[in-house]
Design an enzyme around this catalytic site. Structure first.
Site, mmCIF file in Angstrom:
data_model
loop_
_atom_site.group_PDB
_atom_site.id
_atom_site.type_symbol
_atom_site.label_atom_id
_atom_site.label_comp_id
_atom_site.label_asym_id
_atom_site.label_seq_id
_atom_site.Cartn_x
_atom_site.Cartn_y
_atom_site.Cartn_z
ATOM 1 C CB SER A 168 -0.963 -0.051 1.190
ATOM 2 O OG SER A 168 -1.953 0.934 1.081
ATOM 3 C CG ASP A 208 -6.843 -2.393 -3.300
ATOM 4 O OD1 ASP A 208 -7.359 -1.345 -2.873
ATOM 5 O OD2 ASP A 208 -5.631 -2.663 -3.161
ATOM 6 C CG HIS A 220 -5.915 -2.006 0.310
ATOM 7 N ND1 HIS A 220 -5.096 -1.561 -0.701
ATOM 8 C CD2 HIS A 220 -5.394 -1.494 1.458
ATOM 9 C CE1 HIS A 220 -4.146 -0.798 -0.199
ATOM 10 N NE2 HIS A 220 -4.299 -0.748 1.120
#
Length: 318
Positions: A164, A256, A286
């Protein structure tokens, strides 16, 4: 366009239903302390236990605003030969993650790959907004590349890796070390569901911004805290020249809102002639690398990422 009813794995669906039933407030309604504690609490509930490895050692290195805390993981108790080192940059929107939230994952990476892993506890926003995080990650990686005596390792190459926000930092650090090489080369990078492109215009942002763990509210909260500079490749690394990029593994999740950011970045690398392995985890969300107990299939996805890393290292004779 995404399907009207996208495929969702059963264990992923069960975890999302659990979160909905828990009724947690959105991040924007939490204090910073509450938001950070919430991420850590999720690890206790949803993440697999840490692997038992012989070397877990805290240390620090000089940084642009003081010492940067680091944690070294190694499955070899006495490493005497030079080796590539995985530089791990944690996720959490540049705001809520730290070494502890990704401790269990780092033990898994070190155990499976039998390579040293160094987790970087970079400065967080909003106390330290952009570009504090990329500055710290670059400084720590350059320090490790020099094989300092405090590290106790001979570093033959660097592998920036992160999830991320940490995926963004892996790409950005790689780019910085291409522009100005360190004492050891970057031999591979591994961004996992990275923030690499402008997500606001993507289909995945429109389709999965609610109901799939990472929400528009959370992303807006992170952006306000981080306060990045528009047009700066350290915020949007897809803007950089990709031709000299080392071999790369990009992993995304199909549900995501950042999915298309990773897809677009992988596509840009491929079009520039970079050796790329692209993995998209169908039916996953995610944050899956930290949710491997709650969603057992996510552990299999992480194993696939590690297998791809092994393959890429073998392919390039590392």
């Amino acid at each position: 366009m995404a399907d009207e009813q996208p495929f969702v794995r059963e264990d992923v669906r069960a975890f999302l239903q659990f979160l909905e039933a828990a009724g947690r407030p959105p991040l924007s309604e939490m204090s910073l302390e509450e938001a950070r504690a919430s991420m850590m609490a999720t690890q206790h509930i949803a993440e697999r236990d840490a692997r038992d490895i012989p070397v877990i050692r805290d240390l620090s290195c000089p940084g642009p605003a003081g010492d940067i805390p680091l944690r070294l993981y190694d499955a070899m108790a006495d490493r005497t030969s030079p080796a590539p080192v995985i530089m791990f940059y944690h996720g959490g929107g540049f705001v809520i993650g730290d070494i502890e939230t990704h401790h269990r994952l780092c033990t898994q990476i070190a155990a499976e790959l039998e390579l040293p892993v160094i987790s970087v506890d970079y400065r967080l926003a909003p106390e330290n907004p952009f570009p504090a995080a990329p500055d710290d990650c670059e400084a720590a990686t350059r320090w490790v590349a020099g094989s300092p005596s405090d590290l106790g390792l001979q570093v033959s190459g660097l592998i920036p890796m992160g999830d991320s926000a940490g995926g963004n930092l892996a790409i950005v650090t790689t780019q910085s070390l291409i522009e100005k090489p360190a004492d050891a080369p970057v031999i591979m990078q591994v961004p996992i569901y990275p923030l690499a492109d402008d997500i606001s215009v993507t289909q995945s942002f429109a389709d999965f911004g609610e109901g799939y763990l990472l929400t528009r509210d959370a992303m807006q909260f992170f952006t306000r805290c981080y306060a990045p500079a528009e047009g700066d490749r350290r915020n949007t690394p897809i803007l950089a020249d990709h031709a000299p990029t080392p071999p790369t593994i990009v992993a995304t999740a199909s549900l995501d809102p950042l999915r298309d950011s990773g897809r677009n970045y992988a596509c840009a690398l491929i079009q520039s002639g970079v050796d790329v392995i692209y993995l998209e985890m169908r039916g996953n969300i995610h944050g899956f690398v930290n949710l491997r107990k709650a969603m057992p299939s996510a552990h299999e996805d992480m194993q696939a990422i590690l297998a791809a890393m092994k393959l890429m290292l073998e392919r390039h004779g590392r």
